[in-house]
Design an enzyme around this catalytic site. Sequence first.
Site, short mmCIF file in Angstrom:
data_model
loop_
_atom_site.label_atom_id
_atom_site.label_comp_id
_atom_site.label_asym_id
_atom_site.label_seq_id
_atom_site.Cartn_x
_atom_site.Cartn_y
_atom_site.Cartn_z
N ASP A 1 2.66 11.82 3.35
CA ASP A 1 2.94 10.32 3.06
C ASP A 1 3.99 10.24 2.20
OD1 ASP A 1 2.17 7.95 3.10
OD2 ASP A 1 1.44 8.22 0.98
N GLY B 1 -10.01 1.82 2.02
CA GLY B 1 -9.19 2.09 2.98
C GLY B 1 -7.62 2.11 2.83
N LYS C 1 7.77 8.97 2.68
CA LYS C 1 8.47 8.50 1.92
C LYS C 1 9.98 7.48 0.70
CE LYS C 1 4.36 5.85 1.20
NZ LYS C 1 3.11 4.93 0.08
N GLU D 1 11.88 -3.52 3.29
CA GLU D 1 11.26 -3.98 2.05
C GLU D 1 9.81 -2.97 2.03
OE1 GLU D 1 13.10 -4.65 -0.54
OE2 GLU D 1 11.64 -3.17 -1.11
N VAL E 1 7.87 1.21 1.49
CA VAL E 1 7.72 2.95 0.58
C VAL E 1 6.52 1.72 -0.90
CG1 VAL E 1 9.11 4.06 -1.02
CG2 VAL E 1 9.70 3.09 0.97
N GLU F 1 -5.48 7.47 5.51
CA GLU F 1 -5.26 7.67 7.24
C GLU F 1 -6.49 9.11 7.55
OE1 GLU F 1 -2.69 6.61 8.81
OE2 GLU F 1 -1.86 6.27 6.96
N LYS G 1 7.70 2.79 7.63
CA LYS G 1 8.44 4.27 7.22
C LYS G 1 9.36 5.03 8.22
CE LYS G 1 4.87 5.82 4.62
NZ LYS G 1 4.02 4.96 4.80
#
Length: 315
Positions: free
Chosen positions: A194, A180, A198, A123, A126, A183, A99
């Site tokens: 984040d 997982g 986005k 695609e 996000v 970050e 992104k």
Amino acid sequence: MRVALIGYGSVARAFAALVAEQQKRFPFRIAGAHTRRGTAYGPVLEFGPVAGSVGEFLDRAQAEVLVELSSLSPETGEPALTHIREAFARGMHVVTANKGPLAHAFGALRAEAAARGVEFRYESTVMDGSPVFNMVRNCLPGVKVLGFSGALNSTSKIILRAMEEGRTFDEGVAEARALGITEADPAYDVDGWDSAVKAAALANVLMDAGVRPQDVEREGIGALTAEDVRAARAAGEIYVLISRASIGDDGRVRMRVSPERLAMSDPLATVQGTSNLLLLHTDLMGTVGTISIEPRVEQTAYGVLSDLVDITRTL
Ligand SMILES: NC(=O)c1ccc[n+]([C@@H]2O[C@H](COP(=O)([O-])OP(=O)(O)OC[C@H]3O[C@@H](n4cnc5c(N)ncnc54)[C@H](OP(=O)(O)O)[C@@H]3O)[C@@H](O)[C@H]2O)c1
């Protein structure tokens, strides 16, 4: 169609497996893969010495499309931005799940792709492959996106729910890390970065906003206390980190990321854990949304494949 990969981490591996599995229906060929540690030329990817440069890799791989899956750099969009431009300069189409380039330079990239007569798709950036950009492009002709609201960050949802259950903020971070999804530095999620990256990516693509993540008004979840989230729950409400965009009176796109206290019946309050929801507020189609329930890396890989298929339809 021959595909060159930059980045060979979890998404690229899932994508390569999907291409192999779906070979009969979608005959894409992996021409090579390039990382900082090694380079491979396909179709069987055996990594050898790293190519001298991205340009050298692309020249030798001789692919029609670059699938850019390198790590995100939220502050600048690099190195993916440069990789994408190297591909455009060679007349290659580009698909990315990164992104950063959309959040920092979408308008310029769109113009560069058009000038070169190549396609650019993204695609999976996000919503982990759930249709957003291709839905607007292919299913909503003539529709203007006036704004959006989304619950797009999984780590914050997991931390806030842990706090409601009486666990600490740090225990929530540990749970997200065990899944997982956070970050290396959880501040990226907790401080709203984040969600801001986005929001900038969505605003640039869907609203032609010409913004950067730094332009997003941003408040993370760090100031919320266990008392705050439990009091909300006792009142039948819930805190969710929400990304919003709208067009101001001056015609400019305003974006905000902040924790919002929502009624449990609010659609944005209904997605938990790794699930995400994005609502687009439009002129002709009212509010429409995309939801992804517990997406995994296989769905991100599918989004990349769907972009490739979309490109073949334009040729
Ligand atoms: N994981 C997901 O579910 C998901 C969902 C949506 C979007 N995305 C996005 O998809 C992209 C890939 O994610 P991932 O989870 O696959 O990441 P990852 O597992 O960390 O892999 C990243 C890959 O990029 C390579 N790389 C980093 N810098 C590079 C450079 N300068 N030149 C060439 N290769 C470079 C790394 O290899 P070396 O270290 O050897 O260079 C590694 O192979 C990211 O932008 C991510 O934000 C991921």
